[in-house]
Each structure stands twice: as structure tokens, then as C-alpha cells.
Design an enzyme around this catalytic site. Structure first.
Site, PDB file in Angstrom:
ATOM      1  N   GLU A   1      31.147  39.016  53.810  1.00  0.00           N
ATOM      2  CA  GLU A   1      32.023  38.694  52.825  1.00  0.00           C
ATOM      3  C   GLU A   1      33.359  38.509  53.473  1.00  0.00           C
ATOM      4  O   GLU A   1      33.995  39.726  53.854  1.00  0.00           O
ATOM      5  CB  GLU A   1      32.021  39.620  51.681  1.00  0.00           C
ATOM      6  CG  GLU A   1      32.731  39.210  50.235  1.00  0.00           C
ATOM      7  CD  GLU A   1      33.979  39.442  50.419  1.00  0.00           C
ATOM      8  OE1 GLU A   1      35.020  38.808  50.531  1.00  0.00           O
ATOM      9  OE2 GLU A   1      34.472  40.577  50.000  1.00  0.00           O
TER      10      GLU A   1
ATOM     11  N   LYS B   1      30.411  52.932  57.930  1.00  0.00           N
ATOM     12  CA  LYS B   1      31.751  52.750  58.855  1.00  0.00           C
ATOM     13  C   LYS B   1      32.950  52.405  57.853  1.00  0.00           C
ATOM     14  O   LYS B   1      33.346  51.203  57.511  1.00  0.00           O
ATOM     15  CB  LYS B   1      31.740  52.044  60.046  1.00  0.00           C
ATOM     16  CG  LYS B   1      32.933  52.322  60.779  1.00  0.00           C
ATOM     17  CD  LYS B   1      33.678  51.174  61.500  1.00  0.00           C
ATOM     18  CE  LYS B   1      34.345  50.189  60.688  1.00  0.00           C
ATOM     19  NZ  LYS B   1      35.614  50.902  60.439  1.00  0.00           N
TER      20      LYS B   1
ATOM     21  N   TRP C   1      40.125  48.453  53.981  1.00  0.00           N
ATOM     22  CA  TRP C   1      40.987  49.226  53.328  1.00  0.00           C
ATOM     23  C   TRP C   1      41.299  48.924  51.884  1.00  0.00           C
ATOM     24  O   TRP C   1      42.049  49.635  51.365  1.00  0.00           O
ATOM     25  CB  TRP C   1      42.088  49.518  54.635  1.00  0.00           C
ATOM     26  CG  TRP C   1      42.874  48.148  54.880  1.00  0.00           C
ATOM     27  CD1 TRP C   1      42.389  47.436  55.992  1.00  0.00           C
ATOM     28  CD2 TRP C   1      43.454  47.380  54.264  1.00  0.00           C
ATOM     29  NE1 TRP C   1      43.167  46.385  56.041  1.00  0.00           N
ATOM     30  CE2 TRP C   1      43.926  46.235  55.046  1.00  0.00           C
ATOM     31  CE3 TRP C   1      44.355  47.465  52.999  1.00  0.00           C
ATOM     32  CZ2 TRP C   1      45.050  45.220  54.525  1.00  0.00           C
ATOM     33  CZ3 TRP C   1      45.258  46.682  52.658  1.00  0.00           C
ATOM     34  CH2 TRP C   1      45.330  45.425  53.129  1.00  0.00           C
ATOM     35  N   ASN C   2      41.199  47.580  51.849  1.00  0.00           N
ATOM     36  CA  ASN C   2      42.099  47.189  50.654  1.00  0.00           C
ATOM     37  C   ASN C   2      41.285  47.476  49.324  1.00  0.00           C
ATOM     38  O   ASN C   2      41.965  47.784  48.249  1.00  0.00           O
ATOM     39  CB  ASN C   2      42.352  45.627  50.696  1.00  0.00           C
ATOM     40  CG  ASN C   2      41.008  44.950  50.655  1.00  0.00           C
ATOM     41  OD1 ASN C   2      39.875  45.346  51.239  1.00  0.00           O
ATOM     42  ND2 ASN C   2      41.019  43.535  50.217  1.00  0.00           N
TER      43      ASN C   2
ATOM     44  N   CYS D   1      40.926  39.780  48.838  1.00  0.00           N
ATOM     45  CA  CYS D   1      40.236  38.341  49.686  1.00  0.00           C
ATOM     46  C   CYS D   1      40.507  37.170  48.450  1.00  0.00           C
ATOM     47  O   CYS D   1      40.349  36.061  49.051  1.00  0.00           O
ATOM     48  CB  CYS D   1      39.215  38.888  50.166  1.00  0.00           C
ATOM     49  SG  CYS D   1      38.004  39.698  49.005  1.00  0.00           S
TER      50      CYS D   1
END
Length: 485
Positions: free
Chosen positions: A252, A177, A153-154, A286
Site C-alpha cells: 500500500e 517492524k 509513522w503517519n 496517503c
């Protein structure tokens, strides 16, 4: 912006579908807590239909030349750039990041479409020099097959194109997805692929039950590869389950990025870029900085610069002018930041600036907010120094010895990104070589470009996205050994 209800939000075989039971899930704006719209809540059955469509489409798509496949990606790139304003607003409404930042993400997403449109014709093989005159050896790359892509979502737009574009360029077909928190950006990208004329079944998307959709991908023998961006815990589960079929799993995963500010650093640059790294997307990236190691000779001056810059950041709804930081994605994210903050203070950390949770934010903001916060007097036993934060909490620890700082930076199971600030070329190379990270930024905190490989070491992942390396992930290497005598 007004949204219709996306009850037909499953994109399967080039058509929009709804769940048989007409199940839906609400999408909420994290900046205001307002309901935006509803989308279809798919699961196992719908994923199996999407996999079947991707399997059927694979034969024709994989046989197209790279040049033929590239035309669709070029069209999608052009369509995305023409629609930056609308796509950016959709992203901000469902994810929360400031509008200008969201538009920047859309442009980044489009850049992956362009790069892999260009790269589609470059799936080179190689002739190997043989040790015997009686043989010739050829290595070719062939598309791995149907790919299950699971995105976070980020970065709900750029993470999709970073996975889907190289897969398509390589000749694979895809079942996507997207994150249940941010399905609207994914729907908008599927609409772009539809307008670009992509053949039915080449790209499919199922929104809904994350566990059921992911498990259907794992259980299907037709899905030859899973590509995932998200938490390390989920990545380990996917790898474990994928091993049952020897399925390729490209990961990742999480990060815990350190920044090392050496005593010869340009402090203005270091403070400006450290702030940009930590508070980009409100710390929800991240590769954003999680730990800040500053040489004791420059610590006072650097901390004063950083404090001044952090206190100027404006918090609020990302659609409004002048907002630098939007909300966190949900209440659980706020609780995690608050827990790390409380733990640090209980163990002796001092507040440099910030420190308020959503209940103390001024101006009547109703969403999931936490003030950008800087802490000093931080010690290694604090949770913030060992756990990924994913929020606007920035700890500073001092060092006196360069090797000590490098050792502390490496003292983690994560190995995605690290950053250093120095004006010394020798120190740059020595430090970059010693850091146990897949990405090292030197006076640079924005290393993620479409033309560059992106990926981590240790528990931060096992693959590369971006650059020509990104397309290689979707190609099986085959040796053809030819006897000529």
C-alpha cells in the site's frame, strides 16, 4: 505524560527483550522537539530471533479454529477501547496529530480488531461445478505462514491493526517492524496483545534499524509474505528483493489524490470536506487531497469558502485544546513542503492564504510547523502537481471541460484515491468509472473503514486491506481435485 525508558522494547516469543549491546534510539516529540524516551535499537539478530519464534508458533496457531483465534482479537479490541485516552496521548506525543484526531485513530485501530475477530470464522472455501461427473473440486484457503509487517509513522496504531488483525484471523503469525519515528504506539499495542493472552510467538515486534530488520525479513525463507505501507520507492525495492524467493509482497504505497469539484457541486460541502481531506494529520496521509481541480464557473465562490475555512485552522501542540493542526513529522518534511511551495511561486502560483514555514509561525512554536497554505494560478509543470506533498500545501487549478479534469486527474503514476463533488448521479458514475484509482470518494473524503477494501492501482500498490478482501491476502488458495469413479 511521563515515559519510562523502553530499553526492553523488543517483543519476541511473548516476552520483552533488550538488544544485547543495549543500543537505544531516542524518540522526539515533533511539536516541541523535546526528548520523550528511548527504545531498544534492534537489528538483524533480533529479527531472526523474532522470525524463529513466529515460525515455531505457526503450527499451533494455524491449527486453531477461526472461532478460537477470534477470541484473542475480541479481547484486544475491548482492551484498546478501554484505553483510548492514554493511547491517544501516546500517539500525539510521538507523532504530533491533535489529540482528538489521535483518539479517532485509536478507535479506528480497534475497529480492525473487531472486524477481523468477526471475519476469522469466515475463511470460506468453495465447491466448483465440475465439467465431468468423475470429479469433485474443492478450493480451500490456508494461512500463508509467517508474515513480516512493516508499518509507517503517519498512522502508527491503525496501520498495525489493519495488517496484524487479518493476518492473525487467517491463521498467520507476525513479525512487526514499526516506524522508528513512532515506536511507542506499537509498544502499547503489543502490550494489549500480551494482556489479551495471545500465545507467545504469534505476534512479535522489533524496533530499531529499519534497513537491517527489513532485509532480515526479505532474506528469511521462513517469512512467506511481506506487507508494507510506505513510499513507492521502498515498495519497489521490497518487491524486487522478495522476487528472489517468490515471496508474496503486499503493498500500500504513495498517493497523489485529486479532488474534482464540478459546477453542480454543493460548494459548502465541497469546501468543508476538501479542507478535512487536505489538512487531516496536517496533510500527512496517503489518501489526502494533493490536487484540487475546480470548475471555472464556481471557482471564485469555492476559493473564497475554502480560504475562510483554512484561515480559521489553529496550529500548535496537539495535546492542547482547540488545536486543529499539529506539526509535520520532522525537519525533512518541512523542507519538502517548502521546496514545493518555492517551486510553485517561482513558476507563477499565487498565495490565497498561508505560506509561512516554521521560522515564521507565531506564538513561539518550536516544532516542525508549516502554515496551512492554498495556492492558485497553479500549472502542470509545478512539482506540487506531480509529486506527493505529505504536508499542508493545497494547489487549485481551474477547468472548463469535465473530460479535461478527469484526464488531468489521471495524469499521474499514482492511483490510490480520488474524490469528486457533484450532485448528478449520472456524472458520479461516469466519472468514477473513468478515474484510474483504487478508491473513489463521491461527496466523501473518508473512505477508509474496517469493512471496506482499501488499496490502489498503478504505482500506489497491489493489494487490498480491510473488508473480507483483507483477510484473503493472507490465505493461499488450494485446489483439491477428487476423482470419485
Amino acid at each position: 505524560m511521563e515515559f519510562k525508558e523502553f530499553t526492553n522494547s523488543l517483543f519476541i516469543n511473548g516476552e520483552w527483550h533488550q538488544v544485547d549491546q543495549k543500543q537505544t534510539e531516542s524518540v522526539v516529540n515533533p511539536a516541541t522537539l523535546e526528548h520523550i524516551t528511548k527504545v531498544s535499537y534492534g537489528g538483524k539478530s533480533e529479527t531472526e530471533q523474532a522470525i524463529a519464534a513466529a515460525s515455531a508458533a505457526f503450527s499451533d496457531w494455524s491449527k486453531k479454529t477461526g472461532r478460537e483465534r477470534s477470541r484473542y482479537l475480541y479481547r484486544a479490541h475491548e482492551l484498546m477501547l478501554k484505553d483510548v485516552d492514554r493511547l491517544g496521548e501516546i500517539l500525539t506525543m510521538e507523532q504530533g496529530k491533535p489529540l482528538q484526531e489521535a483518539k479517532g485513530e485509536i478507535k479506528s485501530a480497534a475497529s480492525f480488531l473487531l472486524w477481523y475477530a468477526e471475519e476469522a470464522s469466515r475463511g470460506y472455501g468453495e465447491w466448483l461445478p465440475s465439467s465431468t461427473n468423475s470429479k469433485r473440486m474443492l478450493v480451500i484457503g490456508q494461512p500463508i505462514g509467517v508474515v513480516g509487517a512493516i508499518t509507517p509513522w503517519n498512522f502508527p496504531s491503525s496501520m498495525i491493526t489493519r495488517k496484524v488483525a487479518p493476518a492473525l484471523a487467517a491463521g498467520c503469525t507476525v513479525v512487526l517492524k514499526p516506524s522508528p519515528e513512532t515506536p511507542l504506539s506499537a509498544i502499547a499495542i503489543m502490550e494489549i496483545f500480551e494482556k489479551a493472552g495471545l500465545p507467545g510467538g504469534v505476534v512479535n515486534m522489533v524496533t530499531g534499524d529499519a534497513k537491517a530488520i527489513g532485509q532480515a525479513m526479505l532474506n528469511s525463507k521462513a517469512v512467506k509474505m511481506i506487507t508494507f505501507t510506505g513510499s513507492t520507492a521502498t515498495g519497489k525495492y521490497l518487491m524486487s528483493e522478495g522476487a528472489k524467493q517468490m515471496k508474496k509482497v503486499s503493498l500500500e504505497l504513495g498517493g497523489h489524490a485529486p479532488i474534482i469539484v464540478f459546477d453542480d457541486a454543493d460548494l459548502e460541502k465541497a469546501a468543508t470536506l476538501s479542507l478535512a481531506s487536505k489538512f487531516r494529520n496536517n496533510g500527512q496521509t496517503c489518501i489526502c487531497a494533493n490536487r484540487l481541480y475546480v470548475h471555472e464557473k464556481v471557482a471564485e465562490a469555492f476559493t473564497a469558502l475554502l480560504k475562510e475555512k483554512v484561515e480559521q485552522l489553529q496550529i500548535g501542540n496537539g495535546v492542547k485544546e482547540g488545536v486543529d493542526l499539529g506539526p509535520l513529522i520532522n525537519e525533512q518534511a518541512v523542507k519538502k513542503v517548502k521546496a514545493q511551495y518555492d517551486d510553485a511561486l517561482s513558476k507563477g502560483a499565487q498565495i490565497v492564504c498561508g505560506g509561512s514555514d516554521l521560522n515564521a509561525i507565531p506564538n513561539g512554536l518550536a516544532g516542525f510547523y508549516f502554515q496551512p497554505t492554498v495556492l492558485s494560478e497553479v500549472t502542470d509543470d509545478m512539482a506540487i502537481m506531480t509529486e506527493e506533498t505529505f504536508g499542508p500545501l493545497f494547489p487549485i487549478q481551474l477547468f472548463s471541460d469535465d473530460d479535461e479534469a478527469i484526464a488531468k486527474a489521471n495524469n499521474t503514476d499514482y492511483g490510490l484515491a480520488a474524490y469528486i463533488f457533484t450532485e448528478n448521479t449520472g456524472k458520479t458514475l461516469r466519472t468514477a468509472e473513468k478515474l484510474e484509482y483504487g478508491i473513489v470518494g463521491v461527496n466523501d473524503v473518508f473512505p477508509a473503514l474496517s469493512e471496506a477494501p482499501f488499496g490502489g492501482m498503478k504505482e500506489s500498490g497491489n493489494s487490498k486491506e480491510g473488508g473480507h478482501h483483507g483477510m484473503d491476502e493472507f490465505l493461499e488458495k488450494k485446489l483439491i481435485s477428487i476423482a470419485i469413479e
